[in-house]
Design a protein around this motif. Sequence first.
Motif, PDB file in Angstrom:
ATOM      1  N   ASP A   1      26.435  33.891  28.876  1.00 33.81           N
ATOM      2  CA  ASP A   1      26.694  34.894  29.917  1.00 33.81           C
ATOM      3  C   ASP A   1      28.180  35.207  30.067  1.00 33.81           C
ATOM      4  O   ASP A   1      28.562  36.348  30.290  1.00 33.81           O
TER       5      ASP A   1
ATOM      6  N   ASP B   1      31.320  40.107  27.362  1.00 31.40           N
ATOM      7  CA  ASP B   1      32.343  41.132  27.143  1.00 31.40           C
ATOM      8  C   ASP B   1      33.062  40.911  25.814  1.00 31.40           C
ATOM      9  O   ASP B   1      33.319  41.864  25.068  1.00 31.40           O
TER      10      ASP B   1
ATOM     11  N   SER C   1      36.085  36.130  36.675  1.00 30.60           N
ATOM     12  CA  SER C   1      36.617  36.740  35.467  1.00 30.60           C
ATOM     13  C   SER C   1      36.406  38.258  35.544  1.00 30.60           C
ATOM     14  O   SER C   1      35.289  38.721  35.776  1.00 30.60           O
TER      15      SER C   1
ATOM     16  N   SER D   1      34.103  44.958  34.483  1.00 30.35           N
ATOM     17  CA  SER D   1      33.185  43.843  34.359  1.00 30.35           C
ATOM     18  C   SER D   1      33.635  42.726  35.299  1.00 30.35           C
ATOM     19  O   SER D   1      34.824  42.398  35.351  1.00 30.35           O
TER      20      SER D   1
ATOM     21  N   ASP E   1      31.501  38.959  33.440  1.00 31.01           N
ATOM     22  CA  ASP E   1      30.755  39.444  32.273  1.00 31.01           C
ATOM     23  C   ASP E   1      29.510  40.236  32.627  1.00 31.01           C
ATOM     24  O   ASP E   1      28.553  40.267  31.876  1.00 31.01           O
ATOM     25  N   SER E   2      29.547  40.875  33.762  1.00 36.61           N
ATOM     26  CA  SER E   2      28.461  41.775  34.142  1.00 36.61           C
ATOM     27  C   SER E   2      29.072  43.117  34.537  1.00 36.61           C
ATOM     28  O   SER E   2      30.032  43.164  35.319  1.00 36.61           O
ATOM     29  N   ARG E   3      28.521  44.201  33.974  1.00 34.25           N
ATOM     30  CA  ARG E   3      29.095  45.516  34.273  1.00 34.25           C
ATOM     31  C   ARG E   3      28.784  45.887  35.717  1.00 34.25           C
ATOM     32  O   ARG E   3      27.622  45.987  36.089  1.00 34.25           O
TER      33      ARG E   3
END
Lengths: 595, 111
Positions: free
Chosen positions: A34, A38, B4, B15, B18-20
């Motif tokens: 997870d 990116d 992050s 992001s 790590d999630s849009r």
Amino acid sequence: MPTKVEGWKDEAYGNEVRERIYEFAEEGWESIPDDEHDAWFERFKWWGLYHQRKGQESYFMMRIGTPNGVLEPGQLEVVADVADEFARGPADNPEFGGAVCDWTTRQSIQLHWIKLEDIPEIWDRLESVGLSTQQACGDSWRNIVGCPVAGKDKNEFIDAWPVAEELNETFKGNDDYANLPRKWKVSVTGCSEGCGQGDINDLAFEPAVKIIDGEETKGFNIRVGGGLSRKEPRLARSIDVFVTPEEAPDIAASCSALFREHGDRDDRFNARIKFLVDEWGAEKFRRVLEEEFVDGELRTAGEDLRDEYTYNAGHNHDDGEGHADHVGVHEQPDGNYYVGLSVLVGRMSAEETRELAHLADEYGSGEVRLTQRQNIIVTDVDSDRIDGFLEEDLLEYHSPEPGVFMRGSIACTGTEYCSLSIVETKNRMVRYGRWMQDNIDVPEGMTNFHTHLSGCTASCAQPQIADISLRGMKTRKDGEPVEAFDIGLGGGLGENPQFADWVEMRVAADEVPGYIRNLVEFFAEAREDGESFRAFIARHDEEALNGLVEPEETSYTDPYMHNTKMTWYPYAEDDDMGSSPAPTNGQGEPLPSDD
Amino acid sequence: MVTSIHQLDDGAWVSVNDSREVNVSDLWQLARSDICDCDPTDFLAEGFVEVSVACGRVEARIAGQCIGCGTDGVTDWLELGRADPDTGAFRSVVPSSVHVPDRRRRLAAKE
């Protein structure tokens, strides 16, 4: 300080990423940690895989790079089969159906809704016929573009196809040039019509001639630093260098090495070579190139052919000059014909693509070529079979003799899949094209009228070099936010390339066709005898163009006025972001949420 | 946990863990912005120029333009939302509510 993206690239990038993609594909979407999404999706781009936008997680756009747009016999059918089997998502597009192939403005192919788990099988099939997704995206040598009928054009000055082919072989997978500060777009033009669009590329090879050792030598002049993105359009600038075809790989290596060493890795917004050329100027660029990256001395530029360029040059087609695009039936030097088909917004269904592959086999050599106007060309059609080919049903819609407004329409991917876009694009341009065809009288002699619709400032549909430039925007209508466009006029290439002037801002999407109709009617009334549309626009200054005609509502209706970016898929019955089935597993079944 | 944040694809989205989470194309209502004299500034987000995070508060400077008057520019720091320091879950602000860009400077790493 280098950007985070540079940090990710330092850890892993280029060829080495392929093995990890295989591992992820084997273990499934959820195997990508997870907290590394990116980083990995940035690296995946190098292998032609672009994670689709919010609401479509776990699905990828796959880009196949076809150098110079050339698809050799047998390749198109494989593309059709792959699209049919693997490029199907949870919902269909109402205009195009469920599995489509997009021909891009860089002569590449894009497929959507690709699942991670299917990638190894797709690569096997593509690579079995010599196709590749390598470096189709990412910070490296992109697909090389050029005149799509190189080697088959009667107006050819020099056959650029072997040059493009050699550049592709030299720089695809080449670790020395795999990690550049940003994308690196190269164009090779060999015809006297200027079809390679070198002016909007990072590195352009343009046809030229030079006396060397007393002999007239054909080759290329070099330009650098063109590009359209981010409201910062630049025409490529001459660095006063001539090379022979044999020297092309060396000078290309030198230029891309200069970019690798001197490009800005601290700010991705400033990383493209056009900004370095801005900062240095062409003279310093040449000096550094010669001193640090070239053995020996560079030759000065030769005599170019730019005053002969006709491609997207704004001429009327019956001026008796060279071609402005590649649509229509054209004789090749060998007596065969190539037939350019107009593909509205560059999209064909998998079924149509397969049919076209069969027709190319039946009537031609099986080869097809993609153009930078999102069209497709069937080459090598026998002269005694051309009539039979032209009578095929497929050519009724994807026609070699389209109406003016259908012929000139280009659109980028848009909010259907793309993170960057502000508005819906392809379906809208299809509706615009049809409406214009049915509702606007074509002024006498007008055979070219280019409408380029881009969803954002990235400019993938190359809006700045069109007669009508449309760039995605928002406005309010009756107090409600709606999708809209900034409208530009007067762009194009040719001897004197010109970027559009932006003259009407924030026009609601449903009022754009009315604006275009009013403008074309005004042109028809006010033009001088035989004047082309581009010449007409050029003799008005920006102030005069602003408000020349008004946007207005017409019989055109637009089903995409709402904020399509807020949907998971603009055409789904339930398009609410919360209703997205993504992410899904390898079978397309929704995965349980972490929440 | 450490929050992050990344601004990716030419600044098309932000992001968070790590999630849009935040996209271009939203309309932000800005009060007392330096973009223009409209009140409020009806600001179309066209690109995220810089992002920063402090104590879970995610902020960005956004390039775009007021669709009321057409003036373009880059905002001062705007809060995009907050990330839960324990779970990392992000809760976005509502762009169409009124926001006041903040001139305070912070320790932001340029992305």
